[in-house]
Write a protein that holds these residues in place. Structure first.
Motif, mmCIF file in Angstrom:
data_model
loop_
_atom_site.group_PDB
_atom_site.id
_atom_site.type_symbol
_atom_site.label_atom_id
_atom_site.label_comp_id
_atom_site.label_asym_id
_atom_site.label_seq_id
_atom_site.Cartn_x
_atom_site.Cartn_y
_atom_site.Cartn_z
ATOM 1 N N UNK A 59 34.745 15.657 6.602
ATOM 2 C CA UNK A 59 34.751 14.555 7.562
ATOM 3 C C UNK A 59 34.299 15.085 8.919
ATOM 4 N N UNK A 60 33.011 15.380 9.014
ATOM 5 C CA UNK A 60 32.425 15.908 10.250
ATOM 6 C C UNK A 60 31.308 14.978 10.684
ATOM 7 N N UNK A 61 31.347 14.563 11.935
ATOM 8 C CA UNK A 61 30.284 13.694 12.456
ATOM 9 C C UNK A 61 29.092 14.538 12.875
ATOM 10 N N UNK A 62 27.957 13.868 13.047
ATOM 11 C CA UNK A 62 26.751 14.585 13.495
ATOM 12 C C UNK A 62 26.957 15.211 14.869
ATOM 13 N N UNK A 63 27.708 14.530 15.722
ATOM 14 C CA UNK A 63 27.987 15.073 17.049
ATOM 15 C C UNK A 63 28.826 16.334 16.979
ATOM 16 N N UNK A 64 29.825 16.337 16.095
ATOM 17 C CA UNK A 64 30.659 17.524 15.919
ATOM 18 C C UNK A 64 29.850 18.678 15.339
ATOM 19 N N UNK A 66 26.596 19.192 15.815
ATOM 20 C CA UNK A 66 25.766 19.707 16.908
ATOM 21 C C UNK A 66 26.595 20.567 17.858
ATOM 22 N N UNK A 67 27.833 20.139 18.122
ATOM 23 C CA UNK A 67 28.715 20.919 18.998
ATOM 24 C C UNK A 67 29.003 22.285 18.404
ATOM 25 N N UNK A 68 29.230 22.338 17.096
ATOM 26 C CA UNK A 68 29.506 23.616 16.433
ATOM 27 C C UNK A 68 28.313 24.557 16.521
ATOM 28 N N UNK A 69 27.108 24.026 16.421
ATOM 29 C CA UNK A 69 25.908 24.861 16.550
ATOM 30 C C UNK A 69 25.837 25.453 17.960
ATOM 31 N N UNK A 70 26.063 24.614 18.959
ATOM 32 C CA UNK A 70 26.035 25.085 20.345
ATOM 33 C C UNK A 70 27.108 26.144 20.576
ATOM 34 N N UNK A 71 28.315 25.899 20.051
ATOM 35 C CA UNK A 71 29.412 26.839 20.255
ATOM 36 C C UNK A 71 29.195 28.142 19.489
ATOM 37 N N UNK A 72 28.391 28.097 18.418
ATOM 38 C CA UNK A 72 28.028 29.332 17.723
ATOM 39 C C UNK A 72 27.219 30.234 18.651
ATOM 40 N N UNK A 176 23.313 15.905 6.722
ATOM 41 C CA UNK A 176 22.908 14.853 7.656
ATOM 42 C C UNK A 176 22.358 13.626 6.942
ATOM 43 N N UNK A 177 21.569 13.852 5.914
ATOM 44 C CA UNK A 177 20.893 12.741 5.241
ATOM 45 C C UNK A 177 21.573 12.327 3.940
ATOM 46 N N UNK A 178 22.737 12.976 3.673
ATOM 47 C CA UNK A 178 23.522 12.627 2.481
ATOM 48 C C UNK A 178 22.662 12.615 1.222
ATOM 49 N N UNK A 179 21.901 13.689 1.032
ATOM 50 C CA UNK A 179 21.007 13.804 -0.114
ATOM 51 C C UNK A 179 21.835 14.058 -1.375
ATOM 52 N N UNK A 180 21.686 13.225 -2.407
ATOM 53 C CA UNK A 180 22.469 13.424 -3.635
ATOM 54 C C UNK A 180 21.994 14.653 -4.411
ATOM 55 N N UNK A 181 22.943 15.404 -4.960
ATOM 56 C CA UNK A 181 22.638 16.602 -5.740
ATOM 57 C C UNK A 181 23.283 16.452 -7.118
ATOM 58 N N UNK A 182 22.525 16.643 -8.212
ATOM 59 C CA UNK A 182 23.090 16.513 -9.556
ATOM 60 C C UNK A 182 24.293 17.418 -9.763
ATOM 61 N N UNK A 183 25.237 16.971 -10.577
ATOM 62 C CA UNK A 183 26.459 17.734 -10.831
ATOM 63 C C UNK A 183 26.157 19.102 -11.431
#
Length: 304
Positions: A59-64, A66-72, A176-183
């Motif tokens: 449960x991570x938003x796109x804004x969160x 981006x913040x994690x990338x900056x804080x890295x 980000x784009x919620x790309x489906x991946x086969x099981x």
């Protein structure tokens, strides 16, 4: 939590010592280490990074994100500042001073950081840890390479695009784009990820077998740089990042753990490749890897 972390760290240290002992006994050699490290970087770590977004609900938003990338990036710059100050205060020769600084600047976020994060936070933590590949590769193969070359030389952007970095970019895109991946693909990635911790620790143990243990521990300047790296850096990172991330959050925990990791072996490799003396980098890498088995559980106990 501290007890669980200590148990997991002891298991990892035991596997690392197995690699160390096998190398000393002649059962495995540098060829094994080189081949196994390629497997970890190009296959097993890719499985860990991709499975962190394929098989785990976050449960991570796109804004969160981006913040994690900056804080890295912020986390790396904290290490860079503390490492620069320590290297300036200690009586290093000019070439060694650069190596000592970069050894604190760039931590082993892959071979040590990922296994520790996965052991503590599970697969979802790997996703946050993988974001540190962005500043690591961008800064090491630009600023780091330039400094090791004495301020000259051409930057090769192809070196920046390491396999873990590419896997991180794919994982971020999937998220980000919620790309489906086969099981089936998800199960395959999980199976590959399971090999990351044991093989990484064997590689680390094998690489440490070449460093003179007594000589390393008697080098007080190398020991001091390790203490700065393993204690001051994670404490400073936690103190700064807690103004942007909730205390107790997984993102803050992951970045604090990564900040407390030992020196990256790439500093030794690049020092030798670029014509320098890799002995100091090897000592710092060896000492910090051994000492982090004691310091990381303490950092986690008191800060997380």
């Amino acid at each position: 939590m501290a007890g669980i972390v200590l148990q997991k760290m002891l298991i990892m240290v035991f596997i690392m010592l197995m690699g160390f002992g096998c190398a000393k006994a002649g059962w495995i050699d540098d060829r094994f280490s080189q081949q196994a490290s390629r497997l970890v970087l190009n296959i097993f770590l890719v499985g860990s990074i991709l499975s962190s977004v394929v098989n785990v609900e976050m449960s991570v938003t796109n804004g969160e994100l981006a913040l994690c990338v900056v804080l890295s990036f912020v986390m790396f710059f904290i290490g860079a500042i503390l490492g620069w100050i320590a290297a300036r205060l200690l009586p290093f020769e000019e070439g060694d001073r650069t190596v000592a600084w970069l050894s604190v600047f760039f931590m082993n976020n892959v071979f040590i950081g990922y296994p520790v994060v996965e052991s503590i936070f599970g697969q979802s933590g790997i996703f946050f840890a993988s974001l540190t590949n962005l500043p690591f590769n961008m800064l090491l193969y630009t600023l780091g390479i330039t400094k090791l070359r004495g301020g000259t030389g051409r930057i090769r952007f192809r070196e920046i695009l390491s396999t873990p970095l590419i896997a991180t970019l794919i994982a971020v895109s999937v998220f980000l784009f919620q790309i489906p991946v086969p099981k089936l693909a998800g199960d395959l990635l999980t199976a590959l990820a399971a090999a990351t911790v044991p093989v990484s620790m064997l590689v680390v143990g094998t690489s440490l077998s070449h460093v003179p243990i007594k000589e390393a521990f008697l080098d007080w300047k190398a020991v001091t740089m390790c203490l700065v790296m393993l204690i001051l850096c994670p404490m400073a990172a936690w103190w700064v990042l807690k103004f942007f991330l909730p205390v107790g959050s997984m993102a803050l925990g992951v970045l604090t753990v990564i900040a407390g990791c030992p020196s990256a072996a790439m500093i030794t490799i690049l020092s030798v490749r670029l014509g320098g003396d890799g002995r100091l980098a090897s000592k710092i890498n060896f000492l910090s890897t051994i000492l982090c088995a004691g310091t990381l559980p303490l950092i986690i106990y008191f800060l997380l």
